[in-house]
Design a protein around this motif. Structure first.
Motif, PDB file in Angstrom:
ATOM      1  N   GLY A 166      14.673 -19.942  -1.889  1.00  0.00           N
ATOM      2  CA  GLY A 166      13.828 -18.807  -2.214  1.00  0.00           C
ATOM      3  C   GLY A 166      13.944 -17.739  -1.142  1.00  0.00           C
ATOM      4  N   ASN A 167      13.161 -16.687  -1.295  1.00  0.00           N
ATOM      5  CA  ASN A 167      13.079 -15.618  -0.301  1.00  0.00           C
ATOM      6  C   ASN A 167      11.746 -15.689   0.442  1.00  0.00           C
ATOM      7  N   PRO A 168      11.743 -15.386   1.727  1.00  0.00           N
ATOM      8  CA  PRO A 168      10.473 -15.380   2.465  1.00  0.00           C
ATOM      9  C   PRO A 168       9.462 -14.421   1.846  1.00  0.00           C
ATOM     10  N   ILE A 169       8.219 -14.854   1.755  1.00  0.00           N
ATOM     11  CA  ILE A 169       7.128 -14.066   1.177  1.00  0.00           C
ATOM     12  C   ILE A 169       6.136 -13.711   2.280  1.00  0.00           C
ATOM     13  N   ARG A 170       5.712 -12.457   2.293  1.00  0.00           N
ATOM     14  CA  ARG A 170       4.702 -12.045   3.274  1.00  0.00           C
ATOM     15  C   ARG A 170       3.428 -12.873   3.099  1.00  0.00           C
ATOM     16  N   SER A 171       2.905 -13.385   4.200  1.00  0.00           N
ATOM     17  CA  SER A 171       1.751 -14.285   4.130  1.00  0.00           C
ATOM     18  C   SER A 171       0.529 -13.603   3.523  1.00  0.00           C
ATOM     19  N   GLU A 172       0.390 -12.291   3.756  1.00  0.00           N
ATOM     20  CA  GLU A 172      -0.792 -11.596   3.230  1.00  0.00           C
ATOM     21  C   GLU A 172      -0.814 -11.591   1.700  1.00  0.00           C
ATOM     22  N   LEU A 173       0.355 -11.716   1.072  1.00  0.00           N
ATOM     23  CA  LEU A 173       0.404 -11.767  -0.389  1.00  0.00           C
ATOM     24  C   LEU A 173      -0.108 -13.098  -0.924  1.00  0.00           C
ATOM     25  N   LEU A 174      -0.005 -14.124  -0.117  1.00  0.00           N
ATOM     26  CA  LEU A 174      -0.398 -15.460  -0.558  1.00  0.00           C
ATOM     27  C   LEU A 174      -1.845 -15.790  -0.216  1.00  0.00           C
ATOM     28  N   ASN A 175      -2.472 -14.919   0.566  1.00  0.00           N
ATOM     29  CA  ASN A 175      -3.807 -15.234   1.079  1.00  0.00           C
ATOM     30  C   ASN A 175      -4.913 -14.371   0.487  1.00  0.00           C
ATOM     31  N   ILE A 176      -4.636 -13.753  -0.664  1.00  0.00           N
ATOM     32  CA  ILE A 176      -5.670 -12.929  -1.298  1.00  0.00           C
ATOM     33  C   ILE A 176      -5.660 -13.190  -2.800  1.00  0.00           C
ATOM     34  N   THR A 177      -6.827 -13.346  -3.382  1.00  0.00           N
ATOM     35  CA  THR A 177      -6.931 -13.593  -4.816  1.00  0.00           C
ATOM     36  C   THR A 177      -7.076 -12.271  -5.568  1.00  0.00           C
ATOM     37  N   ARG A 178      -6.881 -12.335  -6.876  1.00  0.00           N
ATOM     38  CA  ARG A 178      -7.051 -11.153  -7.716  1.00  0.00           C
ATOM     39  C   ARG A 178      -8.475 -10.630  -7.608  1.00  0.00           C
ATOM     40  N   GLU A 179      -9.439 -11.529  -7.606  1.00  0.00           N
ATOM     41  CA  GLU A 179     -10.842 -11.128  -7.534  1.00  0.00           C
ATOM     42  C   GLU A 179     -11.158 -10.438  -6.205  1.00  0.00           C
ATOM     43  N   GLN A 180     -10.682 -10.996  -5.116  1.00  0.00           N
ATOM     44  CA  GLN A 180     -10.896 -10.392  -3.796  1.00  0.00           C
ATOM     45  C   GLN A 180     -10.266  -9.008  -3.723  1.00  0.00           C
ATOM     46  N   ALA A 181      -9.060  -8.896  -4.262  1.00  0.00           N
ATOM     47  CA  ALA A 181      -8.343  -7.622  -4.210  1.00  0.00           C
ATOM     48  C   ALA A 181      -9.053  -6.549  -5.042  1.00  0.00           C
ATOM     49  N   ARG A 182      -9.498  -6.911  -6.229  1.00  0.00           N
ATOM     50  CA  ARG A 182     -10.168  -5.932  -7.086  1.00  0.00           C
ATOM     51  C   ARG A 182     -11.496  -5.488  -6.485  1.00  0.00           C
ATOM     52  N   TYR A 254       2.634   6.752  -0.483  1.00  0.00           N
ATOM     53  CA  TYR A 254       3.031   5.424  -0.012  1.00  0.00           C
ATOM     54  C   TYR A 254       1.872   4.463  -0.203  1.00  0.00           C
ATOM     55  N   ILE A 255       2.157   3.268  -0.696  1.00  0.00           N
ATOM     56  CA  ILE A 255       1.119   2.260  -0.908  1.00  0.00           C
ATOM     57  C   ILE A 255       1.067   1.370   0.333  1.00  0.00           C
ATOM     58  N   SER A 256       0.150   1.669   1.219  1.00  0.00           N
ATOM     59  CA  SER A 256       0.083   0.951   2.496  1.00  0.00           C
ATOM     60  C   SER A 256      -0.574  -0.421   2.358  1.00  0.00           C
ATOM     61  N   ASP A 257      -1.380  -0.603   1.326  1.00  0.00           N
ATOM     62  CA  ASP A 257      -2.049  -1.891   1.099  1.00  0.00           C
ATOM     63  C   ASP A 257      -1.436  -2.600  -0.106  1.00  0.00           C
ATOM     64  N   MET A 258      -0.120  -2.750  -0.092  1.00  0.00           N
ATOM     65  CA  MET A 258       0.607  -3.301  -1.238  1.00  0.00           C
ATOM     66  C   MET A 258       0.119  -4.695  -1.620  1.00  0.00           C
ATOM     67  N   ALA A 259      -0.182  -5.524  -0.636  1.00  0.00           N
ATOM     68  CA  ALA A 259      -0.641  -6.885  -0.943  1.00  0.00           C
ATOM     69  C   ALA A 259      -1.915  -6.846  -1.782  1.00  0.00           C
ATOM     70  N   VAL A 260      -2.846  -5.964  -1.423  1.00  0.00           N
ATOM     71  CA  VAL A 260      -4.108  -5.845  -2.163  1.00  0.00           C
ATOM     72  C   VAL A 260      -3.852  -5.308  -3.567  1.00  0.00           C
ATOM     73  N   CYS A 261      -3.042  -4.249  -3.647  1.00  0.00           N
ATOM     74  CA  CYS A 261      -2.780  -3.629  -4.951  1.00  0.00           C
ATOM     75  C   CYS A 261      -2.043  -4.569  -5.887  1.00  0.00           C
ATOM     76  N   MET A 262      -1.056  -5.312  -5.354  1.00  0.00           N
ATOM     77  CA  MET A 262      -0.311  -6.224  -6.208  1.00  0.00           C
ATOM     78  C   MET A 262      -1.178  -7.397  -6.663  1.00  0.00           C
ATOM     79  N   ALA A 263      -2.013  -7.883  -5.763  1.00  0.00           N
ATOM     80  CA  ALA A 263      -2.906  -8.988  -6.126  1.00  0.00           C
ATOM     81  C   ALA A 263      -3.870  -8.568  -7.226  1.00  0.00           C
ATOM     82  N   ALA A 264      -4.292  -7.312  -7.208  1.00  0.00           N
ATOM     83  CA  ALA A 264      -5.270  -6.819  -8.177  1.00  0.00           C
ATOM     84  C   ALA A 264      -4.642  -6.450  -9.517  1.00  0.00           C
TER      85      ALA A 264
END
Length: 370
Positions: A166-182, A254-264
């Motif tokens: 696989g490819n390395p994944i940024r940890s912040e993407l794995l540590n936030i839920t859809r509910e938290q992000a929204r 620029y989307i600086s909080d990509m992890a939050v936006c993608m999770a949501a």
């Protein structure tokens, strides 16, 4: 322990190396981590920022399209192939690494080739479904070939089976839920469309997304966050100046909080770079992929089709992209919860979220000779 990475040109080659380098440093604080790249590409900025020794060689890729300009470029590249091999050999003899890891791009070619000639252990990590030229050239003699996508194996000549990492994944993407992000974004239960074309932006995507925004602006049915990229922001503002955007639409340079936006997000519209696809899979995000036709060997198309065949994405080639096509594709998905749910499950089915550990284990096996 001395580990030397080589790769560059684009973030897709550099970031996996830096992610693994950081993982090694966490486990072995005294390990030496070095990096060989070019002085005028992105690695020259990103690698020193992480505090690793950065060594440069002057190398260029060969142009396959025949023209007077490209003939001149290829003559120059041929000269650089000689000097870059010489310089790679010198750096390798100075550092004496235990393992050299190539992550792609033409810069890794002379480094791994010289390492193999010197008897140094070499490993290759290929991020894409369709391997690059450098991977194809060097894979047969590498001590370990790691693939992000198993589909890449059929294009390679190998002496032993590859390791799927696989490819390395940024940890912040794995540590936030859809509910938290929204909650962070202040969204209610209406669907969120997330769209972007990269840090610089993609003109065709911005143009098609402009039409998509016109289609749903004022309906208040969806949220929409769009990243225009640095070269597309003013143009997109100009193209939409005749309408008043409703509060559910957020256009950013620029989307600086990509992890939050993608999770949501409920649906993501984007390019099909290898790392982006791995992130979509890890988060189980349905997507509309628009592969860049401007990349080497059209590898984004092969990446995108891998996810489409799995059922996790729809694909629109840029030559077919327009506002009407994008609106038609999105409208059939965004309010179809069963379809989005099925795509989410399909996207996540083959996700690999422990790539750093898998790659680290391969490197350690080469180091210890186990």
């Amino acid at each position: 322990m001395k580990i030397l990475f080589a790769g560059g040109g684009t973030a897709g080659h550099i970031n996996p190396a830096l992610a693994v380098a950081g993982y090694i440093k966490e486990k072995h604080p005294n390990a030496y981590i070095g990096y060989i790249g070019t002085a005028n590409k992105l690695e020259a900025k990103l690698v020193p920022e992480k505090g690793y020794d950065f060594h440069t060689i002057d190398v260029a890729g060969f142009q396959r399209r025949l023209s007077l300009k490209n003939i001149a470029r290829n003559i120059s590249a041929a000269g650089k192939a000689i000097t870059s091999s010489r310089d790679s050999r010198r750096i390798l003899k100075e550092i004496k690494p235990d393992v050299v890891v190539g992550t792609g791009g033409y810069v890794s070619g002379p480094v791994l080739r010289q390492a193999q000639k010197l008897g140094i252990k070499t490993a290759i990590h290929e991020q894409n479904a369709f391997p690059g030229v450098t991977t194809k050239m060097l894979a047969e003699n590498a001590d370990a070939v790691m693939l992000a996508m198993p589909q890449a194996e059929k294009y390679l000549k190998l002496k032993k089976p590859p390791i799927i990492t696989g490819n390395p994944i940024r940890s912040e993407l794995l540590n936030i839920t859809r509910e938290q992000a929204r909650k962070k974004l202040g969204l209610d239960n209406r669907p969120l469309i997330l769209s972007f074309g990269g840090s610089l932006g993609a003109r065709h995507i911005n143009e098609a997304v402009s039409e998509l925004i016109r289609w749903h602006n004022g309906t208040h049915k969806f949220y929409h966050i769009h990243g225009t990229g640095s070269v597309g922001f003013e143009g997109m503002k100009e193209s939409l100046k005749d309408i008043t955007l409703c509060g559910e639409i957020d256009i950013r340079e620029y989307i600086s909080d990509m992890a939050v936006c993608m999770a949501a997000a409920d649906l993501v519209i984007c390019r099909a770079g290898a790392i982006t696809l791995s992130e979509l899979q890890a988060m189980g995000k349905p997507s509309v992929l628009i592969p860049s036709p401007y990349v080497a060997e059209n590898h984004q198309y092969h990446n995108a089709m891998t996810l489409k065949r799995a059922g996790g994405a729809e694909v629109i080639e840029e030559k077919d992209l327009n506002g009407e096509k994008l609106i038609d594709t999105v409208s059939h998905l965004i309010e179809n919860n069963p379809k989005l749910s099925a795509m989410s499950v399909a996207a996540k089915k083959n996700a690999i979220i422990d790539a750093n550990e898998r790659i680290y284990k391969v490197i350690m096996q080469l180091y210890t000779g186990a």
